[in-house]
Scaffold this motif. Sequence first.
Motif, short mmCIF file in Angstrom:
data_model
loop_
_atom_site.label_atom_id
_atom_site.label_comp_id
_atom_site.label_asym_id
_atom_site.label_seq_id
_atom_site.Cartn_x
_atom_site.Cartn_y
_atom_site.Cartn_z
N GLY A 113 0.72 -1.30 -0.01
CA GLY A 113 -0.12 -0.03 -0.11
C GLY A 113 0.88 1.27 -0.02
O GLY A 113 0.52 2.30 -0.63
N ASP A 114 2.11 1.15 0.70
CA ASP A 114 2.99 2.14 0.63
C ASP A 114 2.58 3.51 1.05
O ASP A 114 2.81 4.56 0.49
N THR A 115 1.68 3.46 2.31
CA THR A 115 1.13 4.93 2.83
C THR A 115 1.85 5.37 3.97
O THR A 115 1.95 6.48 4.17
N GLY A 116 2.31 4.48 4.89
CA GLY A 116 2.62 4.97 6.11
C GLY A 116 1.80 5.65 6.90
O GLY A 116 2.14 6.37 7.62
N GLN A 117 0.76 5.28 6.83
CA GLN A 117 -0.52 6.00 7.63
C GLN A 117 -1.05 5.25 9.00
O GLN A 117 -1.45 5.53 10.06
N VAL A 118 -0.62 3.69 8.73
CA VAL A 118 -1.42 2.74 10.01
C VAL A 118 -0.73 3.20 11.28
O VAL A 118 -1.61 3.31 12.30
N GLY A 119 0.40 3.62 11.58
CA GLY A 119 1.12 3.70 12.61
C GLY A 119 0.47 5.09 13.11
O GLY A 119 -0.01 5.14 14.44
N PRO A 120 0.71 6.32 12.39
CA PRO A 120 0.14 7.38 13.18
C PRO A 120 -1.42 7.42 13.50
O PRO A 120 -1.74 7.91 14.37
N ASN A 121 -2.01 6.40 12.61
CA ASN A 121 -3.65 6.48 13.01
C ASN A 121 -3.81 5.53 14.13
O ASN A 121 -4.56 6.02 14.85
N ILE A 122 -2.96 4.59 14.52
CA ILE A 122 -3.21 3.95 15.73
C ILE A 122 -3.01 4.82 16.79
O ILE A 122 -3.88 4.86 18.00
N ALA A 123 -1.80 5.49 16.74
CA ALA A 123 -1.41 6.52 18.05
C ALA A 123 -2.58 7.47 17.93
O ALA A 123 -2.95 7.77 19.31
N ALA A 124 -3.23 7.95 17.14
CA ALA A 124 -4.18 9.07 17.04
C ALA A 124 -5.55 8.27 17.72
O ALA A 124 -6.07 8.87 18.83
#
Lengths: 265, 332
Positions: free
Chosen positions: A123-134
Amino acid sequence: MNLIVPIKQVPETSNVKMDPETGTMIRDGVESIINPLDLYAIEIAIQLKETHGGKVTAVTMGPPSADKALREAIAMGCDDGVLVSDRQFAGADTWSTAYVLVKAIEKIGAVDLIIAGERATDGDTGQVGPNIAAAMDLPLATYVSAVDGVEQDAVTVQRLTEEGYEKLRLPLPALLTVVKEISYPRLPTLRGKQRAAKTEIPTFTVADLDVEAGYLGLKGSPTRVVKIETPKVTRGGKIFKVTDEESLHEAVDSLIAFMKTKEII
Amino acid sequence: MEYKGIWTIAEAYEGDLKAVSFELLSRGRKLADELSEELVSVLIGGKVARERLEELIKRGADRVIVIEDEKLDRFIVETYSNALIDLIKDRKPEIILSAATVNGRTLMPHVAMKIHAGLTADCTELGVEEDTRNLLQTRPAIGGNILATIKSPDSRPQMATVRPKSSRPLEIDESREGVIERIPFKAELYDQRVTHLETISGGDEDVNIQESEIVVSGGKGMKKIDHFKMLYDLAHKMGGVVGASRDAVDRGWAKYPHQVGLSGKTVTPSVYFAFGISGAIQHLAGMKTADTIISVNTDEEAAIFQVSDFGIVGDLFEVLPLLNEKLEKEVK
Ligand SMILES: Cc1cc2nc3c(=O)[nH]c(=O)nc-3n(C[C@H](O)[C@H](O)[C@H](O)COP(=O)(O)OP(=O)(O)OC[C@H]3O[C@@H](n4cnc5c(N)ncnc54)[C@H](O)[C@@H]3O)c2cc1C
Ligand SMILES: Nc1ncnc2c1ncn2[C@@H]1O[C@H](COP(=O)(O)O)[C@@H](O)[C@H]1O
């Protein structure tokens, strides 16, 4: 210290073959691997456990076959694995993926540090980490290139930026996403593999998690893929072939002339 | 409540706006014109001087919103996210674009999760779907092998990050007028948990390959690190910088900040030189928008030639020294 590493199983894409007709990836014979960038997260988590005690749990949301990725993580040195799998999760975008992972992490129990990869190579987005933290309201540091220190109740990290680095101190529990510089992933050991084969891996389904049906899978995802294309690029410029000394000089002279017309020199 | 207006998130470093702030406005301007909406540049923190803020207007913005407070001097995602969400809830924008920089890629998913909005990373193209006015977001995926177009039909705002250097800022238009609005920062939005201890600058002055008009890159065909000297030689003659393919970076011939491509940097220079680079789709993803592409490769079939304006099928170890030698005479 309780560490959780969310990992993703991805197709081995370094040699992807595309079907020119349909524009889709030819999946036949394509192996599934742990997202290469997640290996760095696993490694640093294991290192932190080795120095500060505690345990590392790898968690993945994916099809039942993603169990293999968890066993690999255990073979490297993680203590446990949790598979989050249900047909209702299929087609989730990063929002819905993070939503479900948060519910799974909450079920696993007390956590001090969550370490995710920088991004997944599919997917190459790098979003899931910051999403989880939020979603969990945890202090977040992204692009972490070094963990400088761990205290009782805080962690000090270096974060890569466009201009260099910055040092941040985060109270625990916290979430980090890490880049390659952080560690050099170890290989699974034979003993690790034997342990991995014997470890029982629980599966969390919709029934096990306190999730709202409307937030799951494709239907719970705010984004929709509407079109897939295979990119084509051609410019059709001048091509010179060098075959001997003479054509070499000719090519280089033409190049210099070309550079002049383009006002490069 | 209706969602209206296009926002772009400006970024600052050491009291000045970063170039991406202007690049985003050229993307935003197109959308704003197509949708007949206001284009707003939002800056959180940054301590930027007024004339630079005016430049945002001269380069496309109708309105500039600045949230200033000493608590916003450093990028701390929790606080920035609180500030942006507060503003979103108040003004309800239809679209928010941010740069796919380390901070943009941290702030946007943080905000999107909390407000339950769709977010598309690393877009290379943005358009509008005619009948629905939905934002169409195109991005490379699966290692650049496909281009996926994505929309967020039911959630607002529609959020996207855009790669730095993938578009050019608009020319300054002195006649453009707009509003600069300063908004006070509400103390309760300050999240004190994370502390910024120190900033360490990168050092390598030659590293910012995205700022240069000339990039001279080498790939696996360069064979060894020593041969990169020839690239530096050529680059210095023209005031350019040296880039590299991932294979060259993985071999340690150049450092990661020099990597061009999908997992490296996107560059849009006037001229891009590719020596001993095959032109894998992931490499092309980072340089194909250069004005002029010049390549040298022994393999006639190399994909790099398809995107080249000038190509030499030949041995770079013959071409490059001769080019350097002849240019030396030209320059004198
Ligand atoms: C998810 C993902 C992300 C990636 N991201 C990037 C990225 O950001 N950037 C990137 O570059 N790659 C990236 N890649 C890797 C990419 O697929 C290619 O492997 C890489 O670009 C190849 O580098 P290269 O052209 O230097 O090497 P090669 O493909 O090996 O090409 C070397 C070329 O040199 C030529 N050559 C050899 N000798 C000579 C000579 N004497 N004179 C002239 N020519 C010569 C050869 O003909 C050949 O064409 C990524 C891959 C994946 C899967
Ligand atoms: N399905 C998943 N299961 C577990 N972790 C994931 C999943 N998808 C993404 N992640 C984590 O989030 C990071 C970023 O992924 P992405 O946002 O998809 O690029 C990965 O490196 C993983 O650490």
